[in-house]
Write an enzyme that holds these catalytic residues in place. Structure first.
Site, short mmCIF file in Angstrom:
data_model
loop_
_atom_site.label_atom_id
_atom_site.label_comp_id
_atom_site.label_asym_id
_atom_site.label_seq_id
_atom_site.Cartn_x
_atom_site.Cartn_y
_atom_site.Cartn_z
CG ASP A 33 -26.12 7.09 21.01
OD1 ASP A 33 -26.29 6.56 22.12
OD2 ASP A 33 -26.49 8.25 20.75
N GLY A 70 -23.37 12.00 20.87
CA GLY A 70 -24.81 12.02 21.07
C GLY A 70 -25.24 11.45 22.41
#
Length: 355
Positions: free
Chosen positions: A111, A149
């Site tokens: 991310d 993530g």
């Protein structure tokens, strides 16, 4: 370091101030030969790779993936591999690629890498455009999720299988993706694609960055550390340019363009990143034990039914402290942004996205 994925001109025009010649070698516009003219007729895809993502696994996986990538894409487009070496490299590489006429910029990593690439699509609040292409030329955004993530990928139900990501890019199906914009006290715009948040969750993200070696558990550790000495705060909000109103005892305020943050917490569960709206979720009067007891509901996305949790759809929201102290954390896609006051707004359909 220059590491083109195949013998071809690079898309990135080096910038003396950041020594981008280490990332990609030469510009498409620097050679007038027939071979360069031929390559210009092909689409130009730039892959921005964060080799240190997922504790170094991203770089290793990318090296293993390159032969498959060439097999699937080399006959359809020119491939440029750009390796980032530090913070903001992906922003600068993306801007230069778009200016040089790239047809797509694909973030390879987590991310954080995607966040930087998205910010590279803009400059001083306006979209970056190709310098020598017509006004209709648009650079598409792509994602090969390989990070810790990959919360943005979860919104679409995507796995971390990079071959599936390449399949999506090969198919070429694109939709107009909304982008969130943040403006701090100085008015400088910043952009987010996933979730921006305020107070405890932002403080937790700040601490979580210190525990990345624990994988997704770092987010829980960060939240528990964030509760240490944390006080719920009264805040003022202004929705869609309306009147200011006070929200008491705010634990966290989250503004979602997509659904997940914090390593899989479905914090803004009803948002659609193609709808032109942001979802705002406010947690009020949470204690550390409330957080632990409701943690499973945050991950499942069922917390909107919990007492002291509210949700609304907005096009913009301004947030400020009732008593200004300048110490309420704000983060954007898991990256520390600054402190209140802050304005959040949506740019509907701002970027073409491979989906």
């Amino acid at each position: 370091m220059a590491s083109p994925a195949a013998p071809m001109p690079s898309l990135i025009r080096p910038r003396a101030s950041r020594n981008h010649s280490q990332l990609c070698a030469i510009s498409l516009s620097s050679d007038n030969s027939a071979s360069t003219a031929s390559s210009r007729r092909r689409r130009d895809f730039v892959f921005v790779v964060n080799p240190s993502g997922a504790n170094g696994r991203t770089g290793k996986q990318w090296t293993q993936l390159l032969p498959h990538l060439r097999t699937r894409l080399a006959d359809k487009c020119n491939i440029c591999e750009c390796i980032t070496s530090g913070p903001s490299d992906a922003i600068d590489v993306t801007r230069e690629a778009i200016k040089d006429g790239a047809d797509a910029v694909i973030a390879v990593g987590g991310d954080g890498t995607l966040h930087e690439v998205v910010n590279g699509f803009f400059w001083k609040g306006s979209p970056v455009r190709a310098l020598d292409q017509g006004p209709d030329h648009l650079t598409a955004l792509g994602l090969i999720p390989l990070g810790t993530g990959s919360d943005f990928a979860r919104t679409f139900g995507w796995s971390n299988d990079p071959r599936q990501a390449i399949d999506r890019i090969v198919k070429g199906v694109k939709s107009k993706l909304d982008i969130g914009m943040i403006e701090g006290p100085n008015g400088d715009p910043h952009f987010f694609v996933n979730v921006a948040d305020i107070h405890l969750s932002a403080k937790a993200g700040y601490f979580a960055s210190m525990y990345k070696r624990f994988g997704n558990l770092c987010y829980v550790i960060g939240a528990l550390r964030g509760f240490w000495g944390n006080n719920n705060q009264d805040m003022r909000i202004k929705v869609n340019g309306g009147e200011w109103r006070t929200i008491d005892k705010v634990t966290a305020l989250c503004v979602g363009n997509a659904k997940y943050f914090g390593g899989g917490m479905k914090i803004t569960p009803t948002v659609d990143p193609f709808s032109g709206d942001l979802e705002v979720v406010i947690l009020q009067n949470f204690k550390w034990y409330t957080f632990l007891l409701k943690l499973h509901r945050l991950y499942a996305g069922t917390h909107l039914e919990v007492k002291d949790v509210s949700s609304m759809r907005v096009q913009s929201i301004e947030v400020a402290e009732v008593v200004p102290n300048g110490d309420i954390f704000v983060q954007s896609d898991g990256e520390h942004f600054g402190f209140l006051p802050t304005k959040f707004s949506v740019l509907p359909g701002a970027v073409d996205f491979f989906c």
